[in-house]
Design an enzyme around this catalytic site. Structure first.
Site, PDB file in Angstrom:
ATOM      1  N   MET A  35       0.829  -1.192   0.000  1.00 14.72           N
ATOM      2  CA  MET A  35       0.000   0.000   0.000  1.00 14.72           C
ATOM      3  C   MET A  35       0.873   1.254   0.000  1.00 14.72           C
ATOM      4  O   MET A  35       1.873   1.337   0.697  1.00 14.72           O
ATOM      5  CB  MET A  35      -0.881  -0.011   1.256  1.00 14.72           C
ATOM      6  CG  MET A  35      -1.761   1.209   1.445  1.00 14.72           C
ATOM      7  SD  MET A  35      -2.752   1.080   2.961  1.00 14.72           S
ATOM      8  CE  MET A  35      -1.469   1.258   4.220  1.00 14.72           C
ATOM      9  N   SER A 110       4.304  -6.398   2.138  1.00 15.04           N
ATOM     10  CA  SER A 110       3.104  -6.043   2.887  1.00 15.04           C
ATOM     11  C   SER A 110       1.869  -6.628   2.201  1.00 15.04           C
ATOM     12  O   SER A 110       1.814  -7.831   1.963  1.00 15.04           O
ATOM     13  CB  SER A 110       3.021  -4.519   3.040  1.00 15.04           C
ATOM     14  OG  SER A 110       2.093  -4.165   4.036  1.00 15.04           O
ATOM     15  N   GLN A 111       0.857  -5.794   1.837  1.00 13.67           N
ATOM     16  CA  GLN A 111      -0.364  -6.363   1.274  1.00 13.67           C
ATOM     17  C   GLN A 111      -0.112  -7.089  -0.048  1.00 13.67           C
ATOM     18  O   GLN A 111      -0.895  -7.961  -0.436  1.00 13.67           O
ATOM     19  CB  GLN A 111      -1.437  -5.290   1.095  1.00 13.67           C
ATOM     20  CG  GLN A 111      -1.219  -4.322  -0.039  1.00 13.67           C
ATOM     21  CD  GLN A 111      -2.355  -3.308  -0.167  1.00 13.67           C
ATOM     22  OE1 GLN A 111      -3.126  -3.084   0.770  1.00 13.67           O
ATOM     23  NE2 GLN A 111      -2.468  -2.678  -1.322  1.00 13.67           N
ATOM     24  N   ASP A 231       7.307  -3.983  14.296  1.00 10.51           N
ATOM     25  CA  ASP A 231       6.381  -3.428  13.317  1.00 10.51           C
ATOM     26  C   ASP A 231       5.339  -2.546  13.998  1.00 10.51           C
ATOM     27  O   ASP A 231       4.666  -2.967  14.933  1.00 10.51           O
ATOM     28  CB  ASP A 231       5.674  -4.570  12.580  1.00 10.51           C
ATOM     29  CG  ASP A 231       5.103  -4.154  11.242  1.00 10.51           C
ATOM     30  OD1 ASP A 231       4.567  -3.038  11.154  1.00 10.51           O
ATOM     31  OD2 ASP A 231       5.197  -4.945  10.291  1.00 10.51           O
ATOM     32  N   HIS A 285       8.221  -1.988   9.940  1.00 11.94           N
ATOM     33  CA  HIS A 285       7.610  -2.634   8.786  1.00 11.94           C
ATOM     34  C   HIS A 285       8.489  -2.506   7.539  1.00 11.94           C
ATOM     35  O   HIS A 285       8.852  -1.401   7.129  1.00 11.94           O
ATOM     36  CB  HIS A 285       6.244  -1.999   8.532  1.00 11.94           C
ATOM     37  CG  HIS A 285       5.375  -2.764   7.611  1.00 11.94           C
ATOM     38  ND1 HIS A 285       5.006  -4.072   7.844  1.00 11.94           N
ATOM     39  CD2 HIS A 285       4.785  -2.429   6.438  1.00 11.94           C
ATOM     40  CE1 HIS A 285       4.225  -4.494   6.873  1.00 11.94           C
ATOM     41  NE2 HIS A 285       4.079  -3.515   6.006  1.00 11.94           N
TER      42      HIS A 285
END
Length: 305
Positions: A35, A110-111, A231, A285
Site C-alpha cells: 500500500m 506487505s499487502q 512493526d 515494517h
C-alpha cells in the site's frame, strides 16, 4: 508502503554481486508492492529490482506487478481497485509473460504478500516456486485506530480511512471501495468478518472450503513468512506469521494450528512438511538490512532452496 520501503535502501548494497554463475540456477522473480507504493519508482521497488539484479546477476529477470496503465494508476490501485480484480490482472500478466513460463519465485511486500498468495492459490500456472512474504497480513489486521502510521497519504485522508474502517469495514460499499477493508479482520466480529469479507475470508477458506486453494498451496516449494518484530504498521504482527487473535477478544494470539485458516487451508500439513518457513527480523515494517536479506532470503532466490 512507500516511506517504509525507502528505509530498505538506507543501508545500501555497496555494489556487491554474486556474479553471473548465480543466474544459471535462478528463476525469474515476480514482485508485488504494498500500500502506498508502485511497481517502479526508482527510489523504492525500482531500486530493489536493481538490488536483486546486482546480487543475482544481470541475466536474472525481475517483473514488478503494475496494475493500470502507469504508476499513478498503480499507486491508486493499492487503495481503490478490489484485490480480486488486481489478482486476476496479475494472473493474466504472469501467464502471458514468456519469460515466466518455466516458473518463478515471488516476493510480496506487505499487502502484496497476500495478493501473491491469492495468485498461487487461484493461478497455479505457470508455477510459483517459492513465495516470500515480507510483512504480509495473511490473517488480516485489526487496529482501533484504523491505519497506524498511515503512509504516503495526507493526515486528513488517513483520518477518513480510519473512521470508515473502524465503523463500516464490512459494509458492501466499503468492501467494494477500499482495498484495506477487504482484509480487515475484527476478532470481536468474527462471524460478520467471515460472511462479509470479499477477499481475505475467501482466500483463507473461512466461509467455504475451496479444495483447489489447498492443493495449489501444496505446490509451493517454500512459503517464507517474514515477521518484523518492531512493526508499528501491522496489528497484530503475528498475522505476518499467519496467526491472529483468539476469536472474540483482542489480546491473546491463537496458535496457528488451532486457527480455522490453518485447518481449512492445510497449513498444518505445510508446517509439518517444512514448506512453511518462519523468519523474524528486528526493525519496523519492511525495514531490514542487506546483510540479513542476503543471509536469510537470497538462498530462496538463487536456486539453493
Amino acid at each position: 508502503m512507500l516511506k517504509i520501503i525507502l528505509c530498505l535502501f538506507a543501508f545500501g548494497y555497496m555494489g556487491i554481486s554474486l556474479g553471473e554463475d548465480a543466474t544459471n540456477k535462478s528463476l525469474p522473480i515476480v514482485m508485488w508492492h504494498g500500500m502506498g507504493d508502485t511497481c517502479c519508482f526508482s527510489f523504492s521497488l525500482g531500486s530493489f529490482r536493481d538490488f536483486l539484479i546486482n546480487i543475482l546477476g544481470s541475466n536474472v529477470y525481475v517483473k514488478s506487478i503494475r496494475i493500470g496503465n502507469n504508476v499513478v494508476e498503480d499507486y491508486e490501485s493499492g487503495y481503490f481497485v478490489h484485490p480480486n480484480k488486481q489478482v486476476e490482472n496479475a494472473c493474466q500478466q504472469i501467464a502471458s509473460d514468456p519469460k515466466l513460463q518455466n516458473g518463478y519465485n515471488a516476493i510480496g511486500f506487505s499487502q502484496g504478500s497476500q495478493f501473491l498468495r491469492a495468485v498461487a492459490q487461484r493461478c497455479p500456472e505457470p508455477r510459483m516456486n517459492n513465495l516470500i512474504s515480507l510483512g504480509g497480513q495473511h490473517q488480516g489486521k485489526k487496529c482501533v485506530f484504523g491505519l497506524p502510521n498511515c503512509p504516503s497519504l495526507s493526515s486528513k485522508t488517513c483520518d477518513k480511512f480510519r473512521k470508515m474502517l473502524n465503523y463500516a469495514a464490512y459494509t458492501s460499499w466499503l468492501q467494494d471501495y477500499l482495498v484495506q477493508a477487504t482484509y480487515w479482520h475484527n476478532p470481536l466480529k468474527e462471524e460478520i468478518y467471515r460472511k462479509s469479507s470479499t477477499f481475505l475470508s475467501d482466500i483463507n477458506n473461512e466461509l467455504n472450503i475451496n479444495q483447489t486453494y489447498v492443493e495449489n498451496l501444496k505446490k509451493l516449494n517454500k512459503f517464507v513468512l517474514v515477521k518484523f518484530s518492531n512493526d508499528t504498521i501491522v496489528q497484530p504482527i503475528d498475522t505476518e506469521w499467519f496467526q491472529f487473535y483468539t476469536p472474540n477478544q483482542d489480546r491473546v494470539i491463537q496458535p496457528l494450528a488451532e486457527s480455522n485458516a490453518a485447518k481449512n487451508l492445510g497449513l498444518n500439513d505445510l508446517v509439518a512438511s517444512n514448506t512453511i518457513v518462519f523468519l523474524e527480523t528486528e526493525g519496523n515494517h519492511l525495514k531490514f538490512t542487506t546483510e540479513w536479506f542476503k543471509k536469510n532470503i537470497l538462498p530462496y532466490l538463487n536456486g539453493e532452496i
